[in-house]
Design a protein around this motif. Structure first.
Motif, PDB file in Angstrom:
ATOM      1  N   THR A  83       0.806  -1.230   0.000  1.00  0.00           N
ATOM      2  CA  THR A  83       0.000   0.000   0.000  1.00  0.00           C
ATOM      3  C   THR A  83       0.833   1.272   0.000  1.00  0.00           C
ATOM      4  OG1 THR A  83      -0.063  -0.028   2.394  1.00  0.00           O
ATOM      5  CG2 THR A  83      -1.896  -1.077   1.242  1.00  0.00           C
ATOM      6  N   PHE A  84       2.151   1.154   0.273  1.00  0.00           N
ATOM      7  CA  PHE A  84       3.006   2.352   0.358  1.00  0.00           C
ATOM      8  C   PHE A  84       2.577   3.146   1.598  1.00  0.00           C
ATOM      9  CE2 PHE A  84       4.853   5.904  -2.650  1.00  0.00           C
ATOM     10  CZ  PHE A  84       5.905   6.100  -1.769  1.00  0.00           C
ATOM     11  N   ASN A  85       2.616   4.481   1.540  1.00  0.00           N
ATOM     12  CA  ASN A  85       2.374   5.233   2.769  1.00  0.00           C
ATOM     13  C   ASN A  85       0.880   5.358   3.084  1.00  0.00           C
ATOM     14  OD1 ASN A  85       2.720   7.397   0.414  1.00  0.00           O
ATOM     15  ND2 ASN A  85       1.296   8.255   1.905  1.00  0.00           N
ATOM     16  N   ALA A  86       0.595   5.544   4.389  1.00  0.00           N
ATOM     17  CA  ALA A  86      -0.763   5.910   4.790  1.00  0.00           C
ATOM     18  C   ALA A  86      -1.013   7.339   4.320  1.00  0.00           C
ATOM     19  CB  ALA A  86      -0.891   5.822   6.313  1.00  0.00           C
ATOM     20  N   ALA A  87      -2.277   7.722   4.167  1.00  0.00           N
ATOM     21  CA  ALA A  87      -2.619   9.032   3.594  1.00  0.00           C
ATOM     22  C   ALA A  87      -1.899  10.155   4.339  1.00  0.00           C
ATOM     23  CB  ALA A  87      -4.128   9.243   3.671  1.00  0.00           C
ATOM     24  N   ALA A  88      -1.287  11.049   3.572  1.00  0.00           N
ATOM     25  CA  ALA A  88      -0.480  12.127   4.153  1.00  0.00           C
ATOM     26  C   ALA A  88      -1.307  12.986   5.107  1.00  0.00           C
ATOM     27  CB  ALA A  88       0.116  12.981   3.037  1.00  0.00           C
ATOM     28  N   VAL A  89      -2.519  13.310   4.697  1.00  0.00           N
ATOM     29  CA  VAL A  89      -3.333  14.195   5.538  1.00  0.00           C
ATOM     30  C   VAL A  89      -3.731  13.495   6.846  1.00  0.00           C
ATOM     31  CG1 VAL A  89      -5.513  13.606   4.363  1.00  0.00           C
ATOM     32  CG2 VAL A  89      -5.298  15.776   5.576  1.00  0.00           C
ATOM     33  N   SER A  90      -3.970  12.191   6.760  1.00  0.00           N
ATOM     34  CA  SER A  90      -4.313  11.440   7.973  1.00  0.00           C
ATOM     35  C   SER A  90      -3.119  11.382   8.922  1.00  0.00           C
ATOM     36  CB  SER A  90      -4.733  10.012   7.619  1.00  0.00           C
ATOM     37  OG  SER A  90      -5.917  10.028   6.865  1.00  0.00           O
ATOM     38  N   GLN A  91      -1.940  11.264   8.341  1.00  0.00           N
ATOM     39  CA  GLN A  91      -0.743  11.261   9.197  1.00  0.00           C
ATOM     40  C   GLN A  91      -0.592  12.611   9.901  1.00  0.00           C
ATOM     41  OE1 GLN A  91       2.923   9.304   7.921  1.00  0.00           O
ATOM     42  NE2 GLN A  91       1.964   8.968   5.943  1.00  0.00           N
ATOM     43  N   ALA A  92      -0.900  13.687   9.188  1.00  0.00           N
ATOM     44  CA  ALA A  92      -0.816  15.020   9.812  1.00  0.00           C
ATOM     45  C   ALA A  92      -1.823  15.113  10.960  1.00  0.00           C
ATOM     46  CB  ALA A  92      -1.072  16.103   8.768  1.00  0.00           C
ATOM     47  N   GLY A  93      -3.021  14.579  10.738  1.00  0.00           N
ATOM     48  CA  GLY A  93      -4.038  14.585  11.797  1.00  0.00           C
ATOM     49  C   GLY A  93      -3.578  13.778  13.007  1.00  0.00           C
ATOM     50  N   ALA A  94      -2.994  12.615  12.742  1.00  0.00           N
ATOM     51  CA  ALA A  94      -2.527  11.758  13.841  1.00  0.00           C
ATOM     52  C   ALA A  94      -1.389  12.434  14.603  1.00  0.00           C
ATOM     53  CB  ALA A  94      -2.073  10.405  13.295  1.00  0.00           C
ATOM     54  N   ALA A  95      -0.497  13.095  13.866  1.00  0.00           N
ATOM     55  CA  ALA A  95       0.609  13.795  14.533  1.00  0.00           C
ATOM     56  C   ALA A  95       0.044  14.895  15.438  1.00  0.00           C
ATOM     57  CB  ALA A  95       1.570  14.385  13.496  1.00  0.00           C
ATOM     58  N   ALA A  96      -0.991  15.572  14.952  1.00  0.00           N
ATOM     59  CA  ALA A  96      -1.621  16.615  15.781  1.00  0.00           C
ATOM     60  C   ALA A  96      -2.222  15.988  17.042  1.00  0.00           C
ATOM     61  CB  ALA A  96      -2.702  17.340  14.974  1.00  0.00           C
ATOM     62  N   ALA A  97      -2.902  14.849  16.873  1.00  0.00           N
ATOM     63  CA  ALA A  97      -3.518  14.180  18.028  1.00  0.00           C
ATOM     64  C   ALA A  97      -2.468  13.906  19.111  1.00  0.00           C
ATOM     65  CB  ALA A  97      -4.175  12.876  17.582  1.00  0.00           C
ATOM     66  N   LEU A  98      -1.287  13.497  18.674  1.00  0.00           N
ATOM     67  CA  LEU A  98      -0.264  13.092  19.642  1.00  0.00           C
ATOM     68  C   LEU A  98       0.531  14.268  20.195  1.00  0.00           C
ATOM     69  CD1 LEU A  98       1.181   9.809  18.085  1.00  0.00           C
ATOM     70  CD2 LEU A  98      -0.748  10.118  19.617  1.00  0.00           C
ATOM     71  N   THR A  99       0.506  15.411  19.523  1.00  0.00           N
ATOM     72  CA  THR A  99       1.388  16.501  19.965  1.00  0.00           C
ATOM     73  C   THR A  99       0.653  17.735  20.491  1.00  0.00           C
ATOM     74  OG1 THR A  99       1.517  17.287  17.683  1.00  0.00           O
ATOM     75  CG2 THR A  99       3.312  15.875  18.434  1.00  0.00           C
TER      76      THR A  99
END
Ligand code: GLU
Length: 400
Positions: free
Chosen positions: A274-290
């Motif tokens: 699948t290659f990378n997870a969706a870029a925008v979702s990763q940004a959302g997840a990074a926000a959730a954690l930080t």
């Protein structure tokens, strides 16, 4: 000339594959709702809350600032750094977790599959504490290894113990799938129980894949993570994600934390699937954690709502003394013994069908988790619906 054969013969890879029952139940409930039936869907475990606004805003901002392209297969450095930093805190003084030990995937389901596929293969046996989430058995089978169900003791929340595991082990045992808090029972392993399970795995040289997707949803203080107790992560894979705690199921972001060589292998595997997870979702997840306290406050409030729902549900079920429920300590599931258990074959499936047809409540038959006498109820929905559904379940028990 005979007509061309258009029938589909599945490959050996999927010859025995069964559709996910958790997903099938909720799809059926949605279809019935679309036909006008007033179904209360307690099938799939999916928080009904919206993703916290701060996270949504951060993702919208990221979309406008370039989060529209491929990222590294294993995930953005920003997200992997956030995951590694949190894991390092949990490791205490033992070690620092590096971003190179993290692989981000399209949901923790993919993370689990990556780990199974890269670790297990033909001839390997994998111990699965049972009842367990339906997909573990299939993932191990898709890896062409053999899933060995280790049935826990229902009088002890279906927990498994080192003794139970060793009783099912052979020289082909290569790993174990742990999960805490447990889907479908809501059981939470204590620190010393988890410690003992990790110790036996270490002694025997088994790989441990530990699914901690419900870790934040625990009602008696913080649940213990393998990160808190594992002596070393050499043969441990932690699987987690943002779906349940941050109400981000549709974003599809999960991850593994493991030793770096395995992380590299899983990323290589993912680079072809699948290659990378969706870029925008990763940004959302990074926000959730930080984003820190403002988001954590919302998470705690959601957990409190799950607790309120659990308490309300248990209070109603307690009105009918013949109902047996595993005491739920975390996640958002109730595991209830079906009436007719021990007398009727596959009592859970029979009861789930009755609940749907006569009482308009969708639940998952325990057979999906290899416990056919039980049903699983997800209380990840609005409290009034949960209460109504519990009253209907009590009525259904009394009608038998
Ligand atoms: N994990 C949730 C459940 O057990 C969502 C559906 C699924 O992926 O199985 O209901």
């Amino acid at each position: 000339m005979s007509p061309p054969d258009t029938s589909f013969a599945p490959s050996e890879n999927i010859a025995k594959l069964k559709e996910s029952a958790t997903i099938a139940v909720s799809q059926r409930a949605k279809a019935l709702k679309a036909e006008g039936r007033e179904i209360i869907d307690l099938g799939a475990g999916e928080p009904d809350f919206d993703t916290p606004a701060l996270i949504r805003r951060a993702a919208q901002h990221a979309l406008d600032h370039g989060a529209t392209r491929y990222t590294a297969t294993e995930g953005t450095l920003a997200l992997r750094t956030a995951i590694a930093a949190r894991a390092t805190v949990r490791r205490g003084r033992r070690e620092t977790i590096a971003p190179a030990q993290v692989v981000v995937s399209n949901g923790s389901k993919q993370s689990l599959f990556n780990a199974c596929f890269c670790l297990f293969g033909p001839g390997d046996e994998v111990l699965i504490p049972t009842p367990s989430w339906t997909s573990y058995y299939e993932m191990v089978a898709l890896s062409r290894a053999t899933a060995v169900a280790v049935m826990g003791d229902p009088n002890d929340g279906f927990r498994v113990t080192p003794a139970l595991l060793t009783a099912h082990a052979t020289e082909r045992t290569r790993g174990i799938m742990l999960n805490t808090p447990v889907n479908p029972t809501g059981t939470v392993y204590t620190r010393s129980e988890l410690d003992a399970l990790l110790a036996i795995a270490r002694e025997r040289g088994w790989w441990v894949i530990c699914d901690e997707i419900y870790l934040r949803i625990a009602f008696d203080g913080d649940a213990t993570s393998c990160l808190d107790v594992a002596e070393s992560l050499d043969r441990v894979v932690i699987v987690d994600g943002v779906a349940k705690a941050y109400a981000m199921t549709g974003w599809r972001i999960g991850w593994t934390i493991s030793a770096a060589p395995l992380a590299k292998a899983m990323a290589a595997f993912q680079s072809h699937t699948t290659f990378n997870a969706a870029a925008v979702s990763q940004a959302g997840a990074a926000a959730a954690l930080t984003l820190g306290e403002p988001v954590e406050l919302v998470v705690r409030a959601m957990v409190e709502q799950f607790r309120a729902r659990r308490d309300a549900a248990m209070a109603i079920l307690a009105e009918e003394p013949t109902i047996r429920v595993i005491p739920p300590e975390g996640a958002f599931y109730l595991f209830i013994q079906a009436p007719g258990a021990g007398r009727v074959s596959d009592a859970g499936t029979v009861f789930a069908a009755q609940l749907l047809e006569k009482h308009n409540v969708a639940v998952v038959p325990g057979a999906a988790f290899l416990a056919p006498d039980w049903i699983r109820v997800a209380y990840s929905t609005d409290i009034d619906q949960v209460k109504t559904a519990m009253r209907r379940i009590v009525t259904a028990f009394r009608a038998r």
